[in-house]
Structure formats: C-alpha cells, structure tokens
Write a protein that holds these residues in place. Structure first.
Motif, mmCIF file in Angstrom:
data_model
loop_
_atom_site.group_PDB
_atom_site.id
_atom_site.type_symbol
_atom_site.label_atom_id
_atom_site.label_comp_id
_atom_site.label_asym_id
_atom_site.label_seq_id
_atom_site.Cartn_x
_atom_site.Cartn_y
_atom_site.Cartn_z
ATOM 1 N N VAL A 1 15.621 37.801 32.905
ATOM 2 C CA VAL A 1 16.173 36.444 32.988
ATOM 3 C C VAL A 1 16.538 35.955 31.595
ATOM 4 N N ALA B 1 19.505 36.081 37.387
ATOM 5 C CA ALA B 1 19.161 34.661 37.417
ATOM 6 C C ALA B 1 17.698 34.501 37.824
ATOM 7 N N GLN B 2 17.144 33.345 37.539
ATOM 8 C CA GLN B 2 15.754 33.094 37.891
ATOM 9 C C GLN B 2 15.519 33.204 39.384
ATOM 10 N N GLU B 3 16.495 32.807 40.180
ATOM 11 C CA GLU B 3 16.349 32.890 41.644
ATOM 12 C C GLU B 3 16.190 34.335 42.094
ATOM 13 N N GLU B 4 16.937 35.235 41.487
ATOM 14 C CA GLU B 4 16.814 36.648 41.847
ATOM 15 C C GLU B 4 15.478 37.208 41.392
ATOM 16 N N ASP C 1 12.707 35.551 41.148
ATOM 17 C CA ASP C 1 11.708 35.034 42.094
ATOM 18 C C ASP C 1 11.728 35.831 43.396
ATOM 19 N N ARG C 2 12.926 36.183 43.850
ATOM 20 C CA ARG C 2 13.047 36.967 45.083
ATOM 21 C C ARG C 2 12.411 38.335 44.921
#
Length: 228
Positions: free
Chosen positions: A210, A216-219, A221-222
């Motif tokens: 990141v 991205a941070q969302e990825e 986290d996933r």
C-alpha cells in the motif's frame, strides 16, 4: 579541519582495505565455479519455476517488501546501503543490511552467511557481475527458485507444494504475500513455526504494498481477510 581530513582519510583507508578483501573473496568464489555455471545448475533443478509461471502478485509483493528499487538499481541500492550503514553505526552492530534482491541471491550462491564487512563488499562485486549478464526477470527468477522459505523448503516450488499443496502458478494473493514475507526471517515467519508472527508479517508486506502504491488499502484489507 585537520581532524575532518584525518577522519576522511581513515574512512577511505578502511573502505579501501575491506574493498580489496571483498574483491579477493569474490574472485576466489568465481574461480572455484563461475557464476554462469552455478546458474545453469539452478535452472536444471527439479521443480525450477520460470519467471512466466511466477504469480505477478508474488513478484510485486516480494519487490515491495525486499527491494522496492529493484527495477531501477544496478545490483546495489546506494540509498538503502546508506540508510543501513547509519542504522548499524548507531547500534554498533549489524542491525540492517540494505541488501538488494540481487545481493541476497549472490550471497546464497557464492558466500557464507557470516556478517562480515568483506563479505558485504564481495556481494557488491558479484551483484554487479550478475546484473551485467542477466536481465531483471532472470535475476528475480533465480532468487525465487533458491531463497529459503523455512521448514526445509528452498525455492518457491518447494514452498508452494510444502505449505499449500499446489504449484506456484496456483497460489492465491494471500499465499503469495505470505511467501514474499517469509525469507526475511524464515525460522520466525514460517507458518509451521508461529502462525501469529506469520500473520504479522503478512500484514507488514501488505502495508508495504500500500505504501509503495502497488495496491489500494481496500485490496490489502480484502487479502488480509482471505485466510479467515
């Protein structure tokens, strides 16, 4: 001014001394067996995985956490070396290495694991030779096929089969991140040793990806939730 000049002369003399020692160590290693012959032996190993069969996510994760300027440097990263040298001087110990992926590979290929200044110098000469003869893809491929992943697994093929029961091309993003993180300290980060430390290392690798704007941070986290 005289004191500064004396310190600079002393520093130059020390660097020259260990540089000569390192070059001699490098010369002995390649005279014993040239790098190209050692490389061909690696390529003939059972389970050797070519670059085209390495998951891109594993490549990105490894470069991010181990050597983020890998595509740009000539085998050595002067910025990383300077940062590591300053850290080591302050700690009066070898705390940080500053080694590139290229240096890590040649260290395992040619030298012992002893933390000596002359060996670090020898790594630099070997890394420069390797970068002059092989592409970045070839160097990363060689690194991935020889690095130690803990639990007796050398190379990504053994690690993928041993930890997950699948070949490297079948690895999930989470599994790629885990494998990218283990070589930094295999005895600590192997999932067979300490699952909590493994998870911490996975999160560290994701944070680096990141931070380096690879994902991205969302990825991140996933992926972190993928193993839950």
């Amino acid at each position: 001014m005289n004191l500064v000049a004396l310190l600079l002369c002393t520093l130059f003399a020390v660097c020259a001394f260990f540089g000569v020692q390192g070059y001699q160590m490098y010369q002995r290693a390649v005279e014993e067996q040239p790098i190209n012959e050692r490389v061909e032996e690696i390529r003939s190993m059972e389970g050797f995985t070519p670059y085209s069969e390495l998951p891109q996510f594993y490549i990105d994760a490894t470069i991010s956490v181990e050597d983020r300027r890998f595509e740009e440097h000539c085998g050595i990263d002067l910025i990383a070396i300077g940062r590591a040298a300053w850290t080591d001087i302050r700690a009066m110990s070898f705390v940080e290495g500053g080694s590139t992926i290229t240096q890590q590979f040649v260290k395992n290929l040619l030298f012992t694991q002893d933390k000596k200044i002359e060996r670090k110098a020898a790594e630099i000469f070997a890394a420069l030779e390797l970068e002059s003869k092989y592409s970045k893809e070839e160097i990363f491929e060689l690194y991935a096929n020889t690095v130690y992943f803990g639990s007796g697994y050398y190379g990504i093929y053994q690690a993928a089969i041993g930890y997950f029961g699948k070949v490297p091309s079948e690895l999930t993003d989470y599994e790629c991140v885990m494998l990218a993180g283990i070589p930094n300290a295999p005895s600590a980060y192997s999932p067979d040793t300490n699952k909590e430390l493994t998870l911490q290392r996975v999160n560290h690798v994701l944070d680096s990806m990141v931070r380096n704007r690879i994902i991205a941070q969302e990825e991140a986290d996933r992926i972190a939730l993928e193993n839950n």
